[in-house]
Scaffold this motif. Structure first.
Motif, short mmCIF file in Angstrom:
data_model
loop_
_atom_site.label_atom_id
_atom_site.label_comp_id
_atom_site.label_asym_id
_atom_site.label_seq_id
_atom_site.Cartn_x
_atom_site.Cartn_y
_atom_site.Cartn_z
N ARG A 34 36.92 41.03 42.89
CA ARG A 34 35.51 41.27 43.23
C ARG A 34 35.13 42.74 43.07
O ARG A 34 34.20 43.09 42.36
CB ARG A 34 35.23 40.82 44.66
N ASP A 35 35.87 43.63 43.75
CA ASP A 35 35.46 45.02 43.81
C ASP A 35 35.71 45.76 42.50
O ASP A 35 34.94 46.64 42.14
CB ASP A 35 36.18 45.74 44.95
N ARG A 36 36.78 45.42 41.80
CA ARG A 36 37.11 46.13 40.56
C ARG A 36 36.76 45.34 39.30
O ARG A 36 36.88 45.85 38.19
CB ARG A 36 38.59 46.49 40.54
N GLY A 37 36.35 44.08 39.44
CA GLY A 37 35.90 43.29 38.30
C GLY A 37 36.96 43.08 37.23
O GLY A 37 36.66 43.07 36.04
N GLN A 38 38.19 42.87 37.65
CA GLN A 38 39.30 42.74 36.70
C GLN A 38 39.62 41.29 36.32
O GLN A 38 40.67 41.03 35.75
CB GLN A 38 40.54 43.42 37.28
N ASP A 39 38.71 40.37 36.60
CA ASP A 39 38.98 38.97 36.31
C ASP A 39 39.30 38.72 34.83
O ASP A 39 40.25 38.00 34.51
CB ASP A 39 37.85 38.06 36.78
N GLN A 40 38.58 39.36 33.91
CA GLN A 40 38.86 39.12 32.50
C GLN A 40 40.20 39.72 32.08
O GLN A 40 40.92 39.14 31.26
CB GLN A 40 37.73 39.67 31.61
N ASN A 41 40.58 40.85 32.64
CA ASN A 41 41.90 41.42 32.35
C ASN A 41 43.01 40.52 32.89
O ASN A 41 44.06 40.37 32.26
CB ASN A 41 42.03 42.83 32.92
#
Length: 170
Positions: A34-41
């Motif tokens: 959520r906070d760092r938006g690393q879902d795609q990585n």
């Protein structure tokens, strides 16, 4: 640290038609997804270690929280579902093997490590987050139990490259 306790943050909720990997509430996954938006990585790392046709989907939900006397909605990701593409066919609600599940959890942890290393590359005065300023060690306990030889080598190279990129910064 990465160990069996990290893996215990995740469990399967199975029904006859629906399989979801549930993420127990914790600050670790909230911060990286959520906070760092690393879902795609996370997805990219997972597909590198497994199969690029196997697709995780972070199922977004909202909850109302009390923040200093004010209520506000926050986004969180309490579950992940998976689909598999075979030719032109898409199979939804796929249940992962134990090996794939461990690779997925490792991919979340690895994405966290990469993000932390990036934060620590900035000088202390310029860091957007000071939570990791005192980090001295990272412990990794057996992330490779279920990897085949090719992916095991890939994981070892990834960790070695990450350590090399951080040596002058940590």
């Amino acid at each position: 640290y990465y160990n069996a306790l990290t893996e215990d943050l995740f469990y399967w909720k199975n029904s006859d038609v629906d399989h979801k990997l549930i993420i127990q509430p914790n600050t670790f996954t909230d911060w990286i997804i959520r906070d760092r938006g690393q879902d795609q990585n996370i997805v990219n790392n997972f597909q590198r270690y497994t199969d690029d046709k196997l697709n995780p989907f972070f199922n977004e939900q909202k909850k109302l929280v009390n923040d200093g006397g004010r209520s506000r909605n926050i986004t969180y990701y309490p579950e992940v579902s998976f689909s598999f593409l075979r030719g032109t066919e898409r199979y939804d609600n796929v249940k992962l093997s134990k090996a794939e599940e461990r690779c997925f959890i490792w991919s979340i942890f690895y994405s966290l490590l990469v993000e932390v290393v990036e934060i620590l590359k900035d000088s202390k005065e310029n860091r957007e987050d000071d939570f990791f300023n005192d980090l001295e060690y990272v412990f990794i306990d057996d992330p490779v139990t279920s990897l085949d030889d090719n992916h095991l080598i890939e994981l070892a190279v990834d960790i070695a490259n990450l350590v090399k990129s951080s040596e002058s910064d940590l």
